[in-house]
Design a protein around this motif. Sequence first.
Motif, PDB file in Angstrom:
ATOM      1  N   VAL A  56       0.826  -1.205   0.000  1.00  0.00           N
ATOM      2  CA  VAL A  56       0.000   0.000   0.000  1.00  0.00           C
ATOM      3  C   VAL A  56       0.863   1.259   0.000  1.00  0.00           C
ATOM      4  O   VAL A  56       0.438   2.321  -0.474  1.00  0.00           O
ATOM      5  CB  VAL A  56      -0.956  -0.008   1.211  1.00  0.00           C
ATOM      6  N   ILE A  57       2.092   1.159   0.499  1.00  0.00           N
ATOM      7  CA  ILE A  57       2.967   2.330   0.560  1.00  0.00           C
ATOM      8  C   ILE A  57       3.447   2.727  -0.833  1.00  0.00           C
ATOM      9  O   ILE A  57       3.903   3.855  -1.039  1.00  0.00           O
ATOM     10  CB  ILE A  57       4.150   2.050   1.509  1.00  0.00           C
ATOM     11  N   LEU A  58       3.341   1.816  -1.792  1.00  0.00           N
ATOM     12  CA  LEU A  58       3.723   2.165  -3.160  1.00  0.00           C
ATOM     13  C   LEU A  58       2.879   3.303  -3.716  1.00  0.00           C
ATOM     14  O   LEU A  58       3.283   3.976  -4.669  1.00  0.00           O
ATOM     15  CB  LEU A  58       3.594   0.941  -4.069  1.00  0.00           C
ATOM     16  N   MET A  59       1.710   3.536  -3.131  1.00  0.00           N
ATOM     17  CA  MET A  59       0.863   4.629  -3.588  1.00  0.00           C
ATOM     18  C   MET A  59       1.419   5.990  -3.183  1.00  0.00           C
ATOM     19  O   MET A  59       1.043   7.009  -3.762  1.00  0.00           O
ATOM     20  CB  MET A  59      -0.547   4.462  -3.017  1.00  0.00           C
TER      21      MET A  59
ATOM     22  N   GLY B  23       6.908   5.441  -1.771  1.00  0.00           N
ATOM     23  CA  GLY B  23       6.832   4.384  -2.770  1.00  0.00           C
ATOM     24  C   GLY B  23       8.168   4.046  -3.407  1.00  0.00           C
ATOM     25  O   GLY B  23       8.549   2.868  -3.480  1.00  0.00           O
ATOM     26  N   PRO B  24       8.939   5.045  -3.877  1.00  0.00           N
ATOM     27  CA  PRO B  24      10.259   4.720  -4.447  1.00  0.00           C
ATOM     28  C   PRO B  24      11.200   4.045  -3.457  1.00  0.00           C
ATOM     29  O   PRO B  24      12.043   3.239  -3.859  1.00  0.00           O
ATOM     30  CB  PRO B  24      10.795   6.096  -4.872  1.00  0.00           C
ATOM     31  N   LYS B  25      11.058   4.340  -2.177  1.00  0.00           N
ATOM     32  CA  LYS B  25      11.925   3.698  -1.182  1.00  0.00           C
ATOM     33  C   LYS B  25      11.598   2.215  -1.048  1.00  0.00           C
ATOM     34  O   LYS B  25      12.499   1.394  -0.825  1.00  0.00           O
ATOM     35  CB  LYS B  25      11.781   4.412   0.165  1.00  0.00           C
ATOM     36  N   ILE B  26      10.323   1.856  -1.165  1.00  0.00           N
ATOM     37  CA  ILE B  26       9.955   0.440  -1.131  1.00  0.00           C
ATOM     38  C   ILE B  26      10.551  -0.284  -2.336  1.00  0.00           C
ATOM     39  O   ILE B  26      11.048  -1.415  -2.230  1.00  0.00           O
ATOM     40  CB  ILE B  26       8.424   0.290  -1.104  1.00  0.00           C
ATOM     41  N   ILE B  27      10.521   0.362  -3.485  1.00  0.00           N
ATOM     42  CA  ILE B  27      11.122  -0.234  -4.682  1.00  0.00           C
ATOM     43  C   ILE B  27      12.627  -0.382  -4.503  1.00  0.00           C
ATOM     44  O   ILE B  27      13.226  -1.398  -4.900  1.00  0.00           O
ATOM     45  CB  ILE B  27      10.792   0.625  -5.915  1.00  0.00           C
ATOM     46  N   MET B  28      13.260   0.599  -3.881  1.00  0.00           N
ATOM     47  CA  MET B  28      14.699   0.511  -3.622  1.00  0.00           C
ATOM     48  C   MET B  28      15.017  -0.647  -2.680  1.00  0.00           C
ATOM     49  O   MET B  28      15.992  -1.388  -2.892  1.00  0.00           O
ATOM     50  CB  MET B  28      15.194   1.832  -3.032  1.00  0.00           C
ATOM     51  N   ILE B  29      14.210  -0.815  -1.636  1.00  0.00           N
ATOM     52  CA  ILE B  29      14.433  -1.925  -0.700  1.00  0.00           C
ATOM     53  C   ILE B  29      14.285  -3.263  -1.415  1.00  0.00           C
ATOM     54  O   ILE B  29      15.060  -4.203  -1.188  1.00  0.00           O
ATOM     55  CB  ILE B  29      13.454  -1.814   0.481  1.00  0.00           C
ATOM     56  N   LYS B  30      13.295  -3.362  -2.302  1.00  0.00           N
ATOM     57  CA  LYS B  30      13.088  -4.607  -3.048  1.00  0.00           C
ATOM     58  C   LYS B  30      14.294  -4.929  -3.917  1.00  0.00           C
ATOM     59  O   LYS B  30      14.758  -6.082  -3.956  1.00  0.00           O
ATOM     60  CB  LYS B  30      11.830  -4.476  -3.902  1.00  0.00           C
ATOM     61  N   GLU B  31      14.831  -3.933  -4.600  1.00  0.00           N
ATOM     62  CA  GLU B  31      16.002  -4.172  -5.447  1.00  0.00           C
ATOM     63  C   GLU B  31      17.247  -4.460  -4.609  1.00  0.00           C
ATOM     64  O   GLU B  31      18.105  -5.254  -5.012  1.00  0.00           O
ATOM     65  CB  GLU B  31      16.239  -2.957  -6.345  1.00  0.00           C
TER      66      GLU B  31
END
Length: 323
Positions: A188-191, A196-204
């Motif tokens: 939900v934080i991707l919204m 949101g970009p920080k969640i994508i960074m953590i995933k990568e």
Amino acid sequence: KGFFTGCCCCCKSGWRWSLKCGCCFKCFPKTFTFMLPQFLISPLAKFSVHYAFFLAALICYSAFLLTELDFYEGVGSVKIYEWIVYIYIFGDICEEYRYLMPYLKEDSILTVISPHISEDAPVSLRHSWWYKLKKYSYNFWNFLDVLSYAITITAICIRFFKSTTSNNLARRFYSLSLFTMYMRFLHVILMSRKLGPKIIMIKEMLKDLFRFIGILFVFMFGVGVLYHANMYPKHVDMWNPAGWEYWRIWKIIYIPYWQIYGDSFLDTFSENSTAPCTSIQSEWENNPDIERCNQYDWVLLVIASLYMLISNLLLVNLVIALF
């Protein structure tokens, strides 16, 4: 138009705003055109309702794990929070894979070859089931969903078919299941535009970390075998039949793993540091709760110093550089 209020209007002389009800209206005649049904089926409304139920289920799941998990003695021992969790998980699985079924149909995924490549008409290329499965599982959130469902189903099976008075095994799986559900809630934080970009960074970053773990395990096992061979010479009982928790593999990787975080374990390398212990082979082989006494060797300190130098200064900083 009226996205947040659920109503809109059209007016020949222009738009007007009603301060009384918070929505716009027609000038001639003054009638309201409500858009509430359209708002309820909008993507934002569906997303908000879905994660509102998700948050409520997380709260109930936490309450169940903290207060209600007990020995299973029949349907009467299943209390309200547990029922809510099971109902939500069943509905969540049905909702998730209701959209997956047409996705896995043979005619649902088609790659149209451009007509510029060939003079013939465009050709539809059907992908194999293996390709479809890989495409689905390569998505991080899909993989997390499948992992969460698998752990939850395993916990439920242990709870109802292999229940014990302590319920330690079931509690462990329920705890892992709840943790994966909390991780899924990060979706939900991707919204958020900022988070949101920080969640994508953590995933990568997690992808790079898991690749690095392969290199790290080589160092850990190599040093762990050196430690164990010099501390416990001629230890033949490597795979204790009393249970997998008594296997020596955990003893081998225990010290090297925690040394990565700066714990030197210098006291462990001294002689008989695991006291109370025994040096009689028959005793520590027949009773796995009795630890074998270790031996002291000065080479252990040399190995530990070199390993901590490499792991703390080289490998850890390599991970930081990758991030």
